[in-house]
Design an enzyme around this catalytic site. Structure first.
Site, PDB file in Angstrom:
ATOM      1  N   SER A  65      -7.872  64.531  24.609  1.00 16.06           N
ATOM      2  CA  SER A  65      -8.986  64.522  23.662  1.00 16.06           C
ATOM      3  C   SER A  65      -8.574  64.019  22.289  1.00 16.06           C
ATOM      4  O   SER A  65      -8.168  62.884  22.121  1.00 16.06           O
ATOM      5  CB  SER A  65      -9.625  65.910  23.586  1.00 16.06           C
ATOM      6  OG  SER A  65     -10.807  65.887  22.816  1.00 16.06           O
ATOM      7  N   HIS A  66      -8.628  64.895  21.287  1.00 17.55           N
ATOM      8  CA  HIS A  66      -8.373  64.524  19.895  1.00 17.55           C
ATOM      9  C   HIS A  66      -6.899  64.634  19.526  1.00 17.55           C
ATOM     10  O   HIS A  66      -6.534  64.366  18.386  1.00 17.55           O
ATOM     11  CB  HIS A  66      -9.190  65.425  18.978  1.00 17.55           C
ATOM     12  CG  HIS A  66      -8.920  66.882  19.206  1.00 17.55           C
ATOM     13  ND1 HIS A  66      -9.260  67.521  20.381  1.00 17.55           N
ATOM     14  CD2 HIS A  66      -8.323  67.821  18.440  1.00 17.55           C
ATOM     15  CE1 HIS A  66      -8.889  68.793  20.311  1.00 17.55           C
ATOM     16  NE2 HIS A  66      -8.310  68.991  19.155  1.00 17.55           N
TER      17      HIS A  66
ATOM     18  N   ASP B 185     -13.462  60.453  18.803  1.00 13.20           N
ATOM     19  CA  ASP B 185     -12.072  60.851  19.020  1.00 13.20           C
ATOM     20  C   ASP B 185     -11.426  60.107  20.180  1.00 13.20           C
ATOM     21  O   ASP B 185     -11.963  59.110  20.670  1.00 13.20           O
ATOM     22  CB  ASP B 185     -11.989  62.357  19.232  1.00 13.20           C
ATOM     23  CG  ASP B 185     -12.601  62.793  20.561  1.00 13.20           C
ATOM     24  OD1 ASP B 185     -13.546  62.120  21.012  1.00 13.20           O
ATOM     25  OD2 ASP B 185     -12.141  63.789  21.147  1.00 13.20           O
TER      26      ASP B 185
ATOM     27  N   ASP C 249     -10.989  60.555  23.448  1.00 12.28           N
ATOM     28  CA  ASP C 249     -11.680  60.315  24.714  1.00 12.28           C
ATOM     29  C   ASP C 249     -13.187  60.156  24.559  1.00 12.28           C
ATOM     30  O   ASP C 249     -13.917  60.105  25.539  1.00 12.28           O
ATOM     31  CB  ASP C 249     -11.378  61.427  25.713  1.00 12.28           C
ATOM     32  CG  ASP C 249     -11.935  62.778  25.298  1.00 12.28           C
ATOM     33  OD1 ASP C 249     -12.101  63.012  24.086  1.00 12.28           O
ATOM     34  OD2 ASP C 249     -12.200  63.614  26.182  1.00 12.28           O
TER      35      ASP C 249
ATOM     36  N   ASP D  72     -15.565  62.176  23.170  1.00 12.71           N
ATOM     37  CA  ASP D  72     -16.520  63.267  23.312  1.00 12.71           C
ATOM     38  C   ASP D  72     -16.822  64.006  22.003  1.00 12.71           C
ATOM     39  O   ASP D  72     -17.710  64.856  21.970  1.00 12.71           O
ATOM     40  CB  ASP D  72     -16.074  64.259  24.399  1.00 12.71           C
ATOM     41  CG  ASP D  72     -14.769  64.973  24.089  1.00 12.71           C
ATOM     42  OD1 ASP D  72     -14.155  64.684  23.041  1.00 12.71           O
ATOM     43  OD2 ASP D  72     -14.358  65.843  24.897  1.00 12.71           O
ATOM     44  N   ARG D  73     -16.102  63.678  20.937  1.00 15.02           N
ATOM     45  CA  ARG D  73     -16.362  64.333  19.657  1.00 15.02           C
ATOM     46  C   ARG D  73     -16.947  63.336  18.662  1.00 15.02           C
ATOM     47  O   ARG D  73     -16.895  62.126  18.869  1.00 15.02           O
ATOM     48  CB  ARG D  73     -15.087  64.945  19.087  1.00 15.02           C
ATOM     49  CG  ARG D  73     -14.502  66.034  19.960  1.00 15.02           C
ATOM     50  CD  ARG D  73     -13.308  66.713  19.316  1.00 15.02           C
ATOM     51  NE  ARG D  73     -12.785  67.750  20.190  1.00 15.02           N
ATOM     52  CZ  ARG D  73     -12.223  68.861  19.781  1.00 15.02           C
ATOM     53  NH1 ARG D  73     -12.081  69.092  18.479  1.00 15.02           N
ATOM     54  NH2 ARG D  73     -11.773  69.758  20.631  1.00 15.02           N
TER      55      ARG D  73
ATOM     56  N   LYS E  29     -19.643  66.990  26.161  1.00 13.37           N
ATOM     57  CA  LYS E  29     -20.043  66.573  24.822  1.00 13.37           C
ATOM     58  C   LYS E  29     -19.891  65.065  24.718  1.00 13.37           C
ATOM     59  O   LYS E  29     -19.128  64.464  25.477  1.00 13.37           O
ATOM     60  CB  LYS E  29     -19.247  67.310  23.754  1.00 13.37           C
ATOM     61  CG  LYS E  29     -17.744  67.365  23.932  1.00 13.37           C
ATOM     62  CD  LYS E  29     -17.138  68.254  22.858  1.00 13.37           C
ATOM     63  CE  LYS E  29     -15.635  68.422  23.045  1.00 13.37           C
ATOM     64  NZ  LYS E  29     -15.311  69.436  24.082  1.00 13.37           N
TER      65      LYS E  29
END
Length: 538
Positions: A113-114, A277, A279, A281-282, A376
């Site tokens: 992710s982030h 981010d 991937d 999703d943010r 998300k």
């Protein structure tokens, strides 16, 4: 092509968290480490025979190698089809969408992710189920059980596949389908938003920037924002995915996306700016001279979502994670729809979305989404904001102020104390939990450990974070994060409500300073963690 059975010994610590298994990249690169975790996934879901899987990730270091391993193992275990993003790339929301539209049995998503990427940084792998959402606790528990007893795995002795060419090939008896990672996702966005209105807004001189942070969202943003919506070339910044995210930290917040924040806060900055981010999703939302907190963003989106065609029917309900501010609850109350408070982790929203109880969901950690997928979705949030701006013809700052004047303002901030010694962090949390059972200090109404009973299936999740409720209505939440890879991160969430005709334009940290001081006095957080201030404030 005969499957090969190879012996393996269990690796300690392969317990999936709220976002799968995250470790340092070099940990995943150990011989057999990926194989052990993937075989545990396959065993936990009843095998692969005849199944279809979506496979892809954010392009970070070691993604390509891990995908080849997964493909060989899926083929050896009898999977019928693997749908893979071209070059191994798939944003997390795009992967969720592909699982849903293709009727896949599940998906393996490679991302941390982030978190930063690179050989000395972080790596991650998670399993998503057939609804497109992260595996629920029952599945992750079964995976963990398998990791502790695993003795063998199955693979093929083959060369790597070429993942660059769109089309179909075979691996053993499994069909491998390489797809454009953007096409299906972009088509979905067109069904949700008024692209004509957004295109007209941009053509009329509205300026914007989108920072992809050298991560997976770059190709999606260039196709949709610069291509389909007609924004000028160069609107998308840092749009080419990199295995180490340009040696940056792909977390869309005012700290790690400071150049974008500085740009939009300047006198000649764009009207709107956003970032996503690693991937995809943010999200982070900014207007000229203003930063929109994720909690406020969720509330504003909930209040205005019917302006977009995909939500013109209205919302069934709004769900938020427990640490997220209660701003969205106030919108739900005024709309007369359900408001749900869940533990942290997107998987807890899945049942609510599947049951039609909630339409929009959000977490304070820059994640918002809806029932269009089961993850998300950063770019989705950006497009919904653009749709709202196109319809309301107001600035971001004016929309935010109008929202506060209607619903009141929840002053809100998250303070992160990162890489704290794990024993110290556990001690701080344990001592706070012990206070809940004794006489409470003056000014505190209640201290509790948050537990959640799923209103759909009745499952119960305990110990999801400590909540401190103050006599004046303010609230603080403390929890240990499950997304780091070393030490412990203590997250402290501070919240104070101001009525619609009150002081709505105070500086956030000033407004929350008394609550931060009260939390430190209650827990000894700074002294015990060895910090004089949080490492990150968002």
């Amino acid at each position: 092509m005969t499957p090969v059975t190879k012996p393996i010994s269990p690796f300690e610590g392969q317990k999936p968290g709220t976002s799968g298994l995250r470790k340092k990249t070099r940990v995943f690169m150990q011989p057999g480490y990926v194989e052990a975790f993937v075989q545990s996934i396959f065993n936990a879901i009843g095998g692969c025979a005849g199944k279809t899987f979506v496979i892809g990730g954010d392009g970070r270091y070691f993604n390509a190698e891990a995908i080849q391993t997964i493909l060989r193992m899926a083929a050896a275990s009898g999977a019928a089809r693997a749908i893979v993003g071209q070059g191994g790339l798939l944003s997390t929301p795009a992967a969720s969408n592909l699982i849903r539209v293709r009727g896949a049995d599940g998906g393996l998503i490679l991302s941390a992710s982030h978190n930063p990427g690179g050989i000395d940084e972080d790596f991650g792998l998670k399993y998503n189920i057939s609804n497109g959402g992260p595996a629920p606790e029952g599945v992750t528990a079964a995976i963990f059980d398998q990791t502790k007893t695993l003795r063998e795995y199955y693979t093929l002795d083959t060369d790597d596949l070429d993942l660059s060419a769109i089309g179909e090939t075979t691996l053993g008896g499994m069909t491998v389908e390489i797809v454009d990672p953007v096409t299906d996702y972009a088509a979905l966005m067109q069904t949700l938003f008024d692209f004509d209105a957004i295109r007209a807004l941009i053509a009329d001189g509205f300026t914007l920037r989108f920072d992809a942070m050298h991560a997976v969202t770059g190709p999606y943003a260039k196709t949709i924002i610069e291509g389909m919506l007609g924004a000028p070339e160069g609107t998308v910044l840092n749009g080419v995915p990199s295995v180490d995210f340009g040696k940056g930290h792909p977390d869309p917040n005012p700290i790690w996306a400071k150049p974008l924040v500085d740009m939009v806060m300047s006198s000649d900055g764009p009207d709107f700016a956003a970032a996503s981010d690693g991937d995809g999703d943010r999200n982070m939302i900014l207007g000229k001279g203003v930063y929109v907190t994720p909690s406020d963003s969720l509330a504003v989106l909930a209040a205005n979502a019917p302006l977009a065609p995909g939500y013109a029917r209205g919302l069934a309900g709004v769900a938020r994670s427990m640490p997220t501010s209660r701003a969205a609850d106030r919108v739900a109350d005024k709309l007369g729809i359900g408001a749900y408070e869940t533990p942290t982790g997107w998987k807890f929203f899945g049942n609510l979305l599947d049951a039609g109880k909630a339409t929009l969901c959000g977490e304070e950690s820059a994640g918002t989404g809806s029932d269009h997928v089961r993850e998300k979705d950063g770019l989705w949030a950006v497009l919904l904001w653009l749709n709202i701006l196109a319809k309301r013809k107001m600035s971001v700052k004016d929309i935010l102020l109008d929202h506060w004047q209607t619903y009141g303002r929840d002053y809100y901030s998250r303070h992160d104390y990162e890489a704290v010694d794990s024993a110290v962090a556990e001690g701080i949390m344990g001592d706070l939990k012990a206070l809940a059972d004794g006489p409470l200090p003056d000014g505190i109404q209640k201290i509790d450990s948050f537990s959640y009973t799923d209103p759909v299936d009745g499952s119960v999740s305990h110990n999801q974070g400590m909540r401190v409720f103050f006599d004046d209505g303010a609230r603080a939440v403390m929890r240990l994060s499950g997304t780091g890879t070393e030490g412990a991160t203590i997250r402290v969430y501070l919240e104070r409500y101001e009525v619609p005709d009150g002081d709505l334009t105070n500086e956030t940290q000033d407004a929350l300073a008394p609550i931060a001081a009260a939390v430190d006095e209650l827990t000894g957080l700074k002294e015990r963690s060895g910090r004089t201030a949080p490492d990150v404030m968002t």
